[in-house]
Design a protein around this motif. Structure first.
Motif, PDB file in Angstrom:
ATOM      1  N   PRO A  62       1.356  10.583  -7.021  1.00  0.00           N
ATOM      2  CA  PRO A  62       1.542  11.832  -8.135  1.00  0.00           C
ATOM      3  C   PRO A  62       0.496  11.782  -9.389  1.00  0.00           C
ATOM      4  O   PRO A  62      -0.060  12.771  -9.652  1.00  0.00           O
ATOM      5  N   VAL A  63       0.444  10.453  -9.900  1.00  0.00           N
ATOM      6  CA  VAL A  63      -0.575  10.298 -11.141  1.00  0.00           C
ATOM      7  C   VAL A  63      -1.912  10.644 -10.711  1.00  0.00           C
ATOM      8  O   VAL A  63      -2.643  11.353 -11.447  1.00  0.00           O
TER       9      VAL A  63
ATOM     10  N   PHE B 173       0.902  -1.303   0.176  1.00  0.00           N
ATOM     11  CA  PHE B 173      -0.039   0.050   0.164  1.00  0.00           C
ATOM     12  C   PHE B 173       0.916   1.283  -0.019  1.00  0.00           C
ATOM     13  O   PHE B 173       0.641   2.147  -0.842  1.00  0.00           O
ATOM     14  N   VAL B 174       1.956   1.336   0.827  1.00  0.00           N
ATOM     15  CA  VAL B 174       3.001   2.434   0.919  1.00  0.00           C
ATOM     16  C   VAL B 174       3.555   2.769  -0.446  1.00  0.00           C
ATOM     17  O   VAL B 174       3.643   3.767  -0.977  1.00  0.00           O
ATOM     18  N   VAL B 175       4.252   1.750  -0.868  1.00  0.00           N
ATOM     19  CA  VAL B 175       4.869   1.828  -2.170  1.00  0.00           C
ATOM     20  C   VAL B 175       4.083   2.124  -3.300  1.00  0.00           C
ATOM     21  O   VAL B 175       4.226   3.123  -4.187  1.00  0.00           O
ATOM     22  N   VAL B 176       2.907   1.353  -3.285  1.00  0.00           N
ATOM     23  CA  VAL B 176       1.736   1.646  -4.462  1.00  0.00           C
ATOM     24  C   VAL B 176       1.330   3.132  -4.483  1.00  0.00           C
ATOM     25  O   VAL B 176       1.360   3.981  -5.559  1.00  0.00           O
TER      26      VAL B 176
ATOM     27  N   PHE C  22      -8.496   4.659  -2.039  1.00  0.00           N
ATOM     28  CA  PHE C  22      -9.710   3.967  -1.654  1.00  0.00           C
ATOM     29  C   PHE C  22      -9.656   2.609  -2.367  1.00  0.00           C
ATOM     30  O   PHE C  22      -9.658   1.557  -1.442  1.00  0.00           O
ATOM     31  N   LEU C  23      -9.023   2.454  -3.577  1.00  0.00           N
ATOM     32  CA  LEU C  23      -8.984   0.921  -4.024  1.00  0.00           C
ATOM     33  C   LEU C  23      -7.929   0.325  -3.364  1.00  0.00           C
ATOM     34  O   LEU C  23      -7.706  -0.862  -3.166  1.00  0.00           O
ATOM     35  N   LEU C  24      -6.633   1.106  -3.198  1.00  0.00           N
ATOM     36  CA  LEU C  24      -5.517   0.401  -2.560  1.00  0.00           C
ATOM     37  C   LEU C  24      -5.813   0.108  -1.036  1.00  0.00           C
ATOM     38  O   LEU C  24      -5.544  -1.302  -0.682  1.00  0.00           O
ATOM     39  N   ASP C  25      -6.389   0.864  -0.308  1.00  0.00           N
ATOM     40  CA  ASP C  25      -6.685   0.432   1.216  1.00  0.00           C
ATOM     41  C   ASP C  25      -7.969  -0.639   1.053  1.00  0.00           C
ATOM     42  O   ASP C  25      -7.784  -1.258   1.994  1.00  0.00           O
TER      43      ASP C  25
ATOM     44  N   VAL D  60      -2.581  14.280 -10.605  1.00  0.00           N
ATOM     45  CA  VAL D  60      -2.626  14.942 -11.832  1.00  0.00           C
ATOM     46  C   VAL D  60      -3.816  14.657 -12.565  1.00  0.00           C
ATOM     47  O   VAL D  60      -4.447  15.586 -13.083  1.00  0.00           O
ATOM     48  N   THR D  61      -4.368  13.416 -12.494  1.00  0.00           N
ATOM     49  CA  THR D  61      -5.431  13.064 -13.221  1.00  0.00           C
ATOM     50  C   THR D  61      -6.480  13.234 -12.622  1.00  0.00           C
ATOM     51  O   THR D  61      -7.873  13.073 -12.967  1.00  0.00           O
ATOM     52  N   GLY D  62      -6.631  13.402 -11.119  1.00  0.00           N
ATOM     53  CA  GLY D  62      -7.630  13.901 -10.121  1.00  0.00           C
ATOM     54  C   GLY D  62      -8.512  12.694  -9.643  1.00  0.00           C
ATOM     55  O   GLY D  62      -9.496  12.859  -9.240  1.00  0.00           O
ATOM     56  N   PHE D  63      -7.915  11.586  -9.957  1.00  0.00           N
ATOM     57  CA  PHE D  63      -8.194  10.312  -9.300  1.00  0.00           C
ATOM     58  C   PHE D  63      -7.505   9.863  -7.874  1.00  0.00           C
ATOM     59  O   PHE D  63      -7.399   8.745  -7.792  1.00  0.00           O
ATOM     60  N   LEU D  64      -7.048  10.595  -7.201  1.00  0.00           N
ATOM     61  CA  LEU D  64      -6.128  10.478  -6.077  1.00  0.00           C
ATOM     62  C   LEU D  64      -7.282   9.797  -4.768  1.00  0.00           C
ATOM     63  O   LEU D  64      -6.728   8.779  -4.327  1.00  0.00           O
TER      64      LEU D  64
END
Length: 162
Positions: A93-94, A84-87, A106-109, A97-101
Protein backbone atom coordinates in the motif's frame (compact mmCIF):
# COMPACT_ATOMS: atom_id res chain seq x y z
CA UNK A 1 -19.47 -50.53 -3.83
CA UNK A 2 -18.43 -47.83 -1.38
CA UNK A 3 -16.26 -50.21 0.63
CA UNK A 4 -14.43 -51.30 -2.52
CA UNK A 5 -13.89 -47.64 -3.45
CA UNK A 6 -12.51 -46.87 0.03
CA UNK A 7 -10.22 -49.91 -0.05
CA UNK A 8 -8.95 -48.89 -3.48
CA UNK A 9 -8.25 -45.37 -2.18
CA UNK A 10 -6.28 -46.71 0.78
CA UNK A 11 -4.36 -49.08 -1.51
CA UNK A 12 -3.49 -46.26 -3.91
CA UNK A 13 -2.37 -44.10 -0.99
CA UNK A 14 -0.07 -46.85 0.26
CA UNK A 15 1.34 -47.34 -3.24
CA UNK A 16 2.00 -43.60 -3.46
CA UNK A 17 3.78 -43.56 -0.09
CA UNK A 18 5.91 -46.55 -1.12
CA UNK A 19 6.84 -44.85 -4.39
CA UNK A 20 7.89 -41.70 -2.50
CA UNK A 21 10.01 -43.73 -0.06
CA UNK A 22 11.69 -45.71 -2.84
CA UNK A 23 12.32 -42.49 -4.78
CA UNK A 24 13.91 -40.85 -1.72
CA UNK A 25 16.10 -43.91 -1.17
CA UNK A 26 17.27 -43.90 -4.79
CA UNK A 27 17.87 -40.14 -4.61
CA UNK A 28 20.14 -40.54 -1.59
CA UNK A 29 21.98 -43.50 -3.13
CA UNK A 30 22.69 -41.58 -6.32
CA UNK A 31 23.24 -38.17 -4.71
CA UNK A 32 26.98 -38.10 -5.40
CA UNK A 33 26.78 -39.19 -9.05
CA UNK A 34 26.93 -35.58 -10.24
CA UNK A 35 30.14 -35.00 -8.27
CA UNK A 36 31.65 -38.27 -9.50
CA UNK A 37 30.83 -37.22 -13.05
CA UNK A 38 32.54 -33.84 -12.72
CA UNK A 39 35.37 -34.29 -10.22
CA UNK A 40 36.33 -37.95 -10.57
CA UNK A 41 35.87 -38.28 -14.32
CA UNK A 42 33.39 -41.16 -14.02
CA UNK A 43 30.92 -41.51 -16.87
CA UNK A 44 27.27 -42.64 -17.01
CA UNK A 45 26.70 -45.88 -15.09
CA UNK A 46 30.15 -45.74 -13.48
CA UNK A 47 29.22 -42.46 -11.78
CA UNK A 48 25.95 -43.93 -10.52
CA UNK A 49 27.64 -47.06 -9.20
CA UNK A 50 30.46 -45.03 -7.64
CA UNK A 51 27.87 -42.92 -5.83
CA UNK A 52 26.20 -46.06 -4.52
CA UNK A 53 29.57 -47.46 -3.43
CA UNK A 54 30.34 -44.28 -1.48
CA UNK A 55 27.16 -44.82 0.52
CA UNK A 56 27.93 -48.44 1.30
CA UNK A 57 28.46 -49.21 5.03
CA UNK A 58 27.67 -45.63 6.05
CA UNK A 59 24.22 -45.04 4.56
CA UNK A 60 22.44 -43.59 7.60
CA UNK A 61 25.31 -41.26 8.53
CA UNK A 62 25.55 -39.81 5.04
CA UNK A 63 21.79 -39.79 4.44
CA UNK A 64 21.30 -37.81 7.65
CA UNK A 65 23.81 -35.20 6.49
CA UNK A 66 22.15 -34.94 3.10
CA UNK A 67 18.74 -34.47 4.73
CA UNK A 68 20.18 -31.74 6.97
CA UNK A 69 21.69 -29.96 3.94
CA UNK A 70 18.35 -30.12 2.13
CA UNK A 71 16.45 -28.97 5.25
CA UNK A 72 18.69 -25.93 5.67
CA UNK A 73 18.33 -25.13 1.98
CA UNK A 74 14.54 -25.43 1.89
CA UNK A 75 14.18 -23.73 5.27
CA UNK A 76 16.03 -20.60 4.23
CA UNK A 77 14.16 -20.50 0.93
CA UNK A 78 10.83 -20.81 2.76
CA UNK A 79 11.77 -17.99 5.14
CA UNK A 80 12.80 -15.81 2.20
CA UNK A 81 9.52 -16.48 0.37
CA UNK A 82 7.48 -15.86 3.53
CA UNK A 83 9.35 -12.63 4.20
CA UNK A 84 8.68 -11.53 0.63
CA UNK A 85 4.94 -12.07 1.08
CA UNK A 86 4.76 -10.33 4.48
CA UNK A 87 6.86 -7.36 3.43
CA UNK A 88 4.89 -7.07 0.19
CA UNK A 89 1.69 -6.85 2.22
CA UNK A 90 3.23 -4.17 4.43
CA UNK A 91 4.98 -2.10 1.78
CA UNK A 92 2.48 -2.70 -1.02
CA UNK A 93 0.00 0.00 0.00
CA UNK A 94 2.86 2.41 0.72
CA UNK A 95 4.33 1.68 -2.71
CA UNK A 96 0.99 2.32 -4.39
CA UNK A 97 0.58 5.66 -2.64
CA UNK A 98 4.15 6.83 -3.27
CA UNK A 99 4.45 5.39 -6.76
CA UNK A 100 7.33 3.06 -5.90
CA UNK A 101 5.40 -0.22 -6.02
CA UNK A 102 7.44 -1.66 -8.89
CA UNK A 103 10.72 -0.71 -7.21
CA UNK A 104 9.61 -2.23 -3.90
CA UNK A 105 8.58 -5.51 -5.50
CA UNK A 106 11.79 -5.62 -7.54
CA UNK A 107 14.03 -5.07 -4.50
CA UNK A 108 12.18 -7.63 -2.38
CA UNK A 109 12.24 -10.19 -5.17
CA UNK A 110 15.94 -9.50 -5.71
CA UNK A 111 16.59 -10.18 -2.02
CA UNK A 112 14.59 -13.43 -2.21
CA UNK A 113 16.52 -14.60 -5.27
CA UNK A 114 19.79 -13.65 -3.56
CA UNK A 115 18.89 -15.84 -0.58
CA UNK A 116 17.97 -18.67 -2.94
CA UNK A 117 21.28 -18.51 -4.79
CA UNK A 118 23.27 -18.23 -1.55
CA UNK A 119 21.58 -21.32 -0.12
CA UNK A 120 22.12 -23.26 -3.36
CA UNK A 121 25.82 -22.40 -3.17
CA UNK A 122 25.86 -23.63 0.44
CA UNK A 123 24.16 -26.88 -0.56
CA UNK A 124 26.58 -27.54 -3.40
CA UNK A 125 29.67 -26.62 -1.36
CA UNK A 126 28.64 -28.76 1.61
CA UNK A 127 27.77 -31.67 -0.67
CA UNK A 128 31.09 -31.38 -2.50
CA UNK A 129 33.00 -31.38 0.79
CA UNK A 130 31.10 -34.46 1.93
CA UNK A 131 31.82 -36.15 -1.43
CA UNK A 132 35.54 -35.39 -1.13
CA UNK A 133 35.62 -36.80 2.40
CA UNK A 134 33.81 -39.98 1.35
CA UNK A 135 35.99 -40.45 -1.74
CA UNK A 136 39.12 -40.04 0.40
CA UNK A 137 37.87 -42.61 2.89
CA UNK A 138 37.08 -45.03 0.07
CA UNK A 139 40.57 -44.63 -1.44
CA UNK A 140 42.12 -45.29 1.99
CA UNK A 141 39.96 -48.38 2.50
CA UNK A 142 40.87 -49.66 -0.96
CA UNK A 143 44.60 -49.19 -0.20
CA UNK A 144 44.22 -51.13 3.06
CA UNK A 145 42.44 -53.95 1.24
CA UNK A 146 45.19 -54.15 -1.38
CA UNK A 147 47.90 -54.22 1.29
CA UNK A 148 46.19 -57.11 3.06
CA UNK A 149 45.68 -58.97 -0.22
CA UNK A 150 49.35 -58.48 -1.17
CA UNK A 151 50.56 -60.30 1.93
CA UNK A 152 51.52 -63.88 1.25
CA UNK A 153 50.09 -66.57 3.43
CA UNK A 154 52.82 -68.51 5.15
CA UNK A 155 52.92 -72.27 4.98
CA UNK A 156 52.69 -74.47 8.04
CA UNK A 157 55.84 -75.50 9.89
CA UNK A 158 57.10 -78.95 9.20
CA UNK A 159 57.69 -81.46 11.97
CA UNK A 160 61.45 -81.25 11.47
CA UNK A 161 61.46 -77.51 12.13
CA UNK A 162 59.74 -77.95 15.46
Amino acid sequence: MTRLSNDMGVFMYLVLVMMILVGALIYVWLYFAQFALIFSGKRSWHALIFSRDLMRKRFFKVATRIVVFLAVWSGFNSWAAGTFVVVSLLFGPVGVVTGFLGTTIFLLDLAEIGVHFATVVFLIAASLRLYQDLAGVQVAERADTRAVAAMQATGGLSEAAL
